[in-house]
Design a protein around this motif. Structure first.
Motif, short mmCIF file in Angstrom:
data_model
loop_
_atom_site.label_atom_id
_atom_site.label_comp_id
_atom_site.label_asym_id
_atom_site.label_seq_id
_atom_site.Cartn_x
_atom_site.Cartn_y
_atom_site.Cartn_z
N THR A 77 0.86 -1.19 0.00
CA THR A 77 0.00 0.00 0.00
C THR A 77 0.89 1.23 0.00
O THR A 77 1.68 1.43 0.93
CB THR A 77 -0.92 0.03 1.23
OG1 THR A 77 -1.82 -1.07 1.16
CG2 THR A 77 -1.72 1.34 1.27
N ARG A 78 0.77 2.04 -1.05
CA ARG A 78 1.58 3.26 -1.14
C ARG A 78 0.94 4.22 -2.12
O ARG A 78 0.11 3.84 -2.95
CB ARG A 78 3.00 2.95 -1.56
CG ARG A 78 3.19 2.54 -2.99
CD ARG A 78 4.67 2.45 -3.36
NE ARG A 78 4.87 2.13 -4.75
CZ ARG A 78 4.88 0.91 -5.27
NH1 ARG A 78 4.68 -0.14 -4.46
NH2 ARG A 78 5.08 0.72 -6.56
N VAL A 79 1.36 5.48 -2.03
CA VAL A 79 0.89 6.54 -2.92
C VAL A 79 2.11 7.28 -3.44
O VAL A 79 3.01 7.62 -2.67
CB VAL A 79 -0.05 7.53 -2.19
CG1 VAL A 79 -0.42 8.68 -3.13
CG2 VAL A 79 -1.30 6.82 -1.71
N GLU A 80 2.14 7.52 -4.76
CA GLU A 80 3.25 8.26 -5.37
C GLU A 80 2.67 9.45 -6.12
O GLU A 80 1.83 9.28 -7.02
CB GLU A 80 4.02 7.35 -6.31
CG GLU A 80 5.19 8.04 -7.02
CD GLU A 80 5.92 7.12 -7.96
OE1 GLU A 80 6.04 7.47 -9.14
OE2 GLU A 80 6.35 6.04 -7.50
N LEU A 81 3.10 10.66 -5.74
CA LEU A 81 2.57 11.88 -6.35
C LEU A 81 3.72 12.65 -6.98
O LEU A 81 4.71 12.98 -6.30
CB LEU A 81 1.88 12.76 -5.30
CG LEU A 81 1.41 14.13 -5.79
CD1 LEU A 81 0.32 13.99 -6.86
CD2 LEU A 81 0.93 14.99 -4.63
N THR A 93 6.67 9.93 -2.26
CA THR A 93 6.07 8.59 -2.11
C THR A 93 5.90 8.32 -0.62
O THR A 93 6.83 8.55 0.17
CB THR A 93 6.96 7.51 -2.74
OG1 THR A 93 7.21 7.85 -4.11
CG2 THR A 93 6.31 6.14 -2.66
N ARG A 94 4.74 7.82 -0.24
CA ARG A 94 4.47 7.48 1.18
C ARG A 94 3.72 6.16 1.25
O ARG A 94 3.02 5.76 0.31
CB ARG A 94 3.61 8.56 1.86
CG ARG A 94 4.33 9.86 2.16
CD ARG A 94 3.43 10.75 2.98
NE ARG A 94 3.95 12.09 3.12
CZ ARG A 94 4.66 12.53 4.14
NH1 ARG A 94 4.92 11.70 5.14
NH2 ARG A 94 5.08 13.78 4.19
N ASN A 95 3.87 5.50 2.39
CA ASN A 95 3.04 4.35 2.70
C ASN A 95 2.62 4.44 4.16
O ASN A 95 3.39 4.89 5.01
CB ASN A 95 3.80 3.04 2.45
CG ASN A 95 4.95 2.83 3.41
OD1 ASN A 95 6.05 3.31 3.15
ND2 ASN A 95 4.72 2.12 4.51
N ALA A 113 5.24 2.94 8.65
CA ALA A 113 5.01 4.07 7.73
C ALA A 113 6.33 4.61 7.23
O ALA A 113 7.30 4.70 7.97
CB ALA A 113 4.22 5.17 8.45
N GLY A 114 6.37 4.99 5.95
CA GLY A 114 7.60 5.51 5.36
C GLY A 114 7.30 6.64 4.39
O GLY A 114 6.15 6.85 3.96
N ALA A 115 8.34 7.40 4.06
CA ALA A 115 8.19 8.53 3.13
C ALA A 115 9.50 8.74 2.39
O ALA A 115 10.58 8.47 2.92
CB ALA A 115 7.80 9.80 3.88
N LYS A 127 13.71 10.19 5.48
CA LYS A 127 13.17 10.22 6.83
C LYS A 127 11.85 10.98 6.85
O LYS A 127 11.76 12.07 6.27
CB LYS A 127 14.17 10.84 7.79
CG LYS A 127 15.44 10.02 7.97
CD LYS A 127 16.36 10.65 8.99
CE LYS A 127 17.62 9.80 9.18
NZ LYS A 127 18.54 10.41 10.17
N ARG A 128 10.83 10.42 7.54
CA ARG A 128 9.50 11.02 7.51
C ARG A 128 9.52 12.46 8.01
O ARG A 128 8.90 13.35 7.42
CB ARG A 128 8.52 10.19 8.34
CG ARG A 128 8.00 8.98 7.60
CD ARG A 128 6.76 8.44 8.28
NE ARG A 128 7.04 8.05 9.65
CZ ARG A 128 6.12 7.88 10.59
NH1 ARG A 128 4.86 8.09 10.32
NH2 ARG A 128 6.46 7.50 11.81
N GLY A 129 10.24 12.70 9.12
CA GLY A 129 10.28 14.05 9.67
C GLY A 129 10.90 15.04 8.70
O GLY A 129 10.41 16.18 8.53
N GLU A 130 11.98 14.63 8.04
CA GLU A 130 12.64 15.51 7.07
C GLU A 130 11.74 15.74 5.85
O GLU A 130 11.69 16.84 5.30
CB GLU A 130 13.97 14.92 6.64
CG GLU A 130 15.00 14.84 7.77
CD GLU A 130 16.30 14.21 7.31
OE1 GLU A 130 16.38 13.82 6.12
OE2 GLU A 130 17.23 14.11 8.14
N VAL A 131 11.02 14.68 5.41
CA VAL A 131 10.10 14.84 4.27
C VAL A 131 8.97 15.80 4.63
O VAL A 131 8.61 16.68 3.84
CB VAL A 131 9.55 13.47 3.84
CG1 VAL A 131 8.47 13.64 2.77
CG2 VAL A 131 10.67 12.59 3.29
#
Length: 797
Positions: A77-81, A93-95, A113-115, A127-131
């Motif tokens: 499960t992921r989304v790429e914009l 990209t996130r999941n 969860a990742g980004a 890193k999610r926080g940096e994203v």
């Protein structure tokens, strides 16, 4: 921000992969997403918002609910914009956190969860926080603000329009970048407060200076000084008061200085008289003391004189000791000579033993080398004919190898012949197939041609019409037209069949030529191989040639292998012979070296024996002449004698020093006594107690005057410092009052605090201007949409 492409995998209602290419909608920047309820419109909003901010577009959906319940366990499960902002393209990209199938074993595991964000230059952060921080910096909006102004879901825009000023202000601050105006407002307010603080601090300093005023309680200005401390006098009067007090203290200081000068003069006279009286009394006491000291020093002088006489009598003994030391020091080099001969004797004895051992070793080595050289010469003689034997076998090996190569080449030719025959058979088969296909196409062509000719009447009849002359008979009437068969071929069919036959015939000819060419190659190869076989094995047919040639080749290989074994053995013997050619001269050199060593060691033994005998004779002579066994013992005795001599000499020196010092001390005390007698001849006794009492009185007067002077000086210093501080701070307050007046007015204007005016801050005023521009642009579109019935207006209150 303009979305370019959205890719959803296992997201919401989409169990698989779903891609949306927004770039196909153009670049106007305004998109409308419509559809039936449940069609997935909100999912698109959720996917875009989740890709950017890691959250869904609505507050009633959290990221853990975004995984599709229809997705398989192994489906991610992921989304790429991919979106454009400021002319640059970014991809995020996130999941979410979800349960997936384990890669190994059975069961499921939690995917965290990742980004990941890719910049236009290809740089990535994961890193999610940096994203999150990077997206916030790029887009300039929070998730809530983005949902209100960039991606409007259903009635969310109404919330923005109807929001309170404070809430809308936060949104517009990020959109219009008006935070600089807030900074200006705050800086103006802080600056006004800072100036007010400086003014208050200056006033506080003035109060502190006033509190530090010093004024005598008996002064006529004491009441005014108290009023100033209580803050009851204006600053100008306080300054004048300080100036008056300073002048009063300066006059008092001058009077005290005159009084101190008179007192000092009286004190100097009395101090001089007291000094003379004290000096007379001290001289009398000193005279009595020095007379007693003279008696003691006289006794000490006589004692020192007796000690010196005794020390001078030891001079002959010192001279005798020095003479003995000189004699012993002259013999010290002989001890070194004794040690040298002893060392030479020991070295000669050691070398002699080594020479005997080396001589015995050389004799033994000579005997061994003699025996070894005899054996090596015998072995060298036995290997003299090895080269000739090897050359003979090498010639035989060359002949066998040449013949073996002929058989190997023949067998290789037979293998080539087999491949050529196989290729010939294939070409012949290709020819037969081509010939068969050509015959079939010829048959079909002939059938179609005959059928075409048969149906010519029907073909011409199909083209006749009433009144048109027949091309055969010329009649214009056609009562009975020939009928064309349904399967009658056309002229085009016949030409096509003819063309296909012609192509097949060409192919058949090419196949025939290729087969004929291959047949010639096979015949040539067979003839060549037959001649080679006849020269190798006469009377054998080509059919049996391969087997016979292989048997001959194997026989030759066995013979060659046997010759190689023999040659290898001879090669080893040749290597041994070459080794002997090198080894024998080396051994003979060693033999000569051993013989030379024996002769050299014999001469060395004779020399070392003579050397040892000479050293023994020298040692014997030195032992008889020296009093001590070695140099260390002699040096120890010399040291003892020198120590004794030094002690006697030091005693003499000490006695002379004591005598001279005693004599000098006695002369000095007698001179002092003579001076004291002269000092007392002109002196008289004085009443020192009366003079001391008078001196004490003047000292007390001086202390009182100095205390008063100190107080007056302190008062002048304090009041002068306070006056300077008050004058400076008063001027500073005047400047600060003017500066604070216009800074306060500017701060009140920017922060909306001007009394009697609308309380509008500078940032709100700027945002209002921008908002009115937005409404003006929006009303152009709204009036077109509503046919001029509606427009938007800003609330004024």
């Amino acid at each position: 921000m303009r979305p370019l492409k959205l890719k959803m995998v296992g997201f919401g209602p989409y169990a698989g992969v779903q891609e949306l290419d927004f770039d196909r909608l153009g670049s106007s920047g305004l998109y409308l997403i419509t559809g039936d309820t449940g069609a997935g419109k909100t999912t698109i909003f959720d996917a875009i918002t989740f890709a950017l901010f890691g959250e869904a577009s609505g507050n009633n959906r959290n990221p853990s609910m975004l995984r599709s319940k229809y997705a398989k366990e192994d489906m991610p499960t992921r989304v790429e914009l991919t979106f454009a902002y400021g002319g640059k393209v970014y991809t995020v990209t996130r999941n979410p956190t979800y349960e997936r199938a384990k890669t190994k074993g059975t069961g499921t595991t939690t995917e965290s969860a990742g980004a990941e964000l890719t910049y236009p230059d290809g740089r990535q952060i994961t890193k999610r926080g940096e994203v999150d921080a990077a997206i916030r910096e790029i887009v300039g909006l929070t998730r809530e603000q983005f949902s209100q102004i960039a991606m409007i879901s259903q009635g969310d825009f109404r919330k923005l329009l109807q929001a309170e000023t404070s809430e809308r202000q936060k949104i517009f601050r990020d959109i219009f970048k008006t935070d600089f105006y807030v900074m200006l407002q705050n800086q103006l307010k802080e600056k006004a407060g800072e100036i007010r603080g400086q003014r208050d601090q200056a006033s506080q300093s003035i109060r502190q200076y006033i509190n530090g005023v010093t004024c005598d309680e008996d002064s006529v200005y004491a009441l005014d000084a108290q009023k100033a401390k209580n803050g009851e006098l204006p600053v100008t009067e306080v300054i004048e008061l300080f100036r008056t007090l300073l002048e009063q203290d300066r006059q008092a200081e001058l009077a005290l200085e005159a009084e101190l000068a008179a007192t000092e003069k009286e004190l100097e006279q009395i101090t001089s008289q007291l000094t003379q009286a004290e000096a007379y009394e001290a001289a009398k006491a000193a005279l009595a003391k020095r007379v007693d000291e003279e008696v003691m020093l006289t006794v000490a002088f006589e004692t020192a004189n007796a000690t010196l006489d005794a020390a001078q009598k030891t001079v002959p003994a010192q001279e005798k000791i020095q003479s003995k030391i000189a004699e012993m020091e002259l013999l010290l080099p002989s001890y070194d000579e004794l040690d040298t001969h002893a060392a030479a004797l020991a070295a000669a004895q050691t070398d002699l033993a080594g020479a005997h051992a080396a001589q015995e070793s050389a004799v033994k080595e000579k005997n061994n080398l003699t025996t070894e050289i005899t054996g090596l010469r015998t072995e060298q003689k036995d290997l003299a004919d090895v080269s000739a034997e090897k050359e003979k076998l090498a010639a035989q090996l060359q002949q066998l190898g040449d013949r073996q190569k002929q058989f190997v080449d023949f067998l290789s030719g037979m293998e080539g012949l087999t491949r050529e025959r196989a290729e010939l058979a294939k070409r012949q088969e290709d020819y037969l197939k081509a010939e068969e296909a050509s015959s079939e196409l010829l048959r079909k062509y002939e059938v179609k041609e005959r059928a075409f000719l048969r149906e010519q009447a029907g073909i011409m009849a199909s083209g006749l019409t009433a009144g048109m002359a027949c091309p055969v008979c010329g009649s214009t009437e056609h009562p009975r037209l020939a009928v064309l068969a349904e399967d009658a071929p056309t002229e085009a069919d016949v030409k096509k069949a003819k063309a296909e036959y012609d192509r097949a015939q060409d192919k058949t000819k090419k196949a025939s030529n290729e087969a004929q060419k291959r047949k010639g190659m096979v015949d040539t190869t067979e003839g060549t191989l037959a001649k080679e076989l006849d020269s190798l094995i006469p009377g054998i047919s080509l059919a049996d040639g391969a087997k016979a040639a292989e048997e001959q080749e194997n026989l030759l290989a066995m013979q060659i292998e046997g010759l190689n074994v023999q040659i290898a053995a001879l090669t080893k013997k040749m290597a041994r012979r070459e080794e002997l050619d090198i080894l024998l001269p080396e051994k003979e050199l060693l033999l000569r070296a051993a013989e030379e060593t024996i002769a050299m060691k014999t001469a060395e033994i004779a020399s070392l024996t003579a050397k040892a005998e000479s050293s023994e004779a020298q040692i014997h002579v030195l032992r008889n002449r020296l009093a001590f066994s070695d140099k260390a013992t002699a040096e120890a005795e010399i040291s003892n004698l020198r120590e004794e001599s030094d002690k006697l000499r030091q005693n003499l020196k000490t006695a002379e020093t004591a005598y001279n010092q005693s004599k000098e001390n006695l002369a000095g005390i007698r001179g002092t006594i003579e001076q004291l007698h002269k000092q007392l001849e002109n002196g008289t006794d004085i009443d020192t107690e009366q003079l001391q009492a008078k001196k004490d009185e003047y000292v007390s007067q001086k202390a009182v005057a100095m205390a008063k002077q100190k107080n007056v000086h302190a008062s002048i210093s304090a009041n002068k410092s306070a006056l300077e501080g008050i004058s400076g701070k008063a001027a500073e307050i005047e400047v600060l009052d003017k500066k604070y007046a216009w800074m306060k007015a500017l701060s009140d204007t920017a922060n909306g605090s001007v009394s009697g005016k609308d309380r509008v801050m500078l940032e709100t005023y700027i945002q209002t201007t921008y908002f009115e521009r937005i409404l003006a642009r929006a009303n152009i579109r709204l009036q077109k949409m509503s046919g001029g019935q509606y427009d938007l207006k800003r609330r004024e209150e």
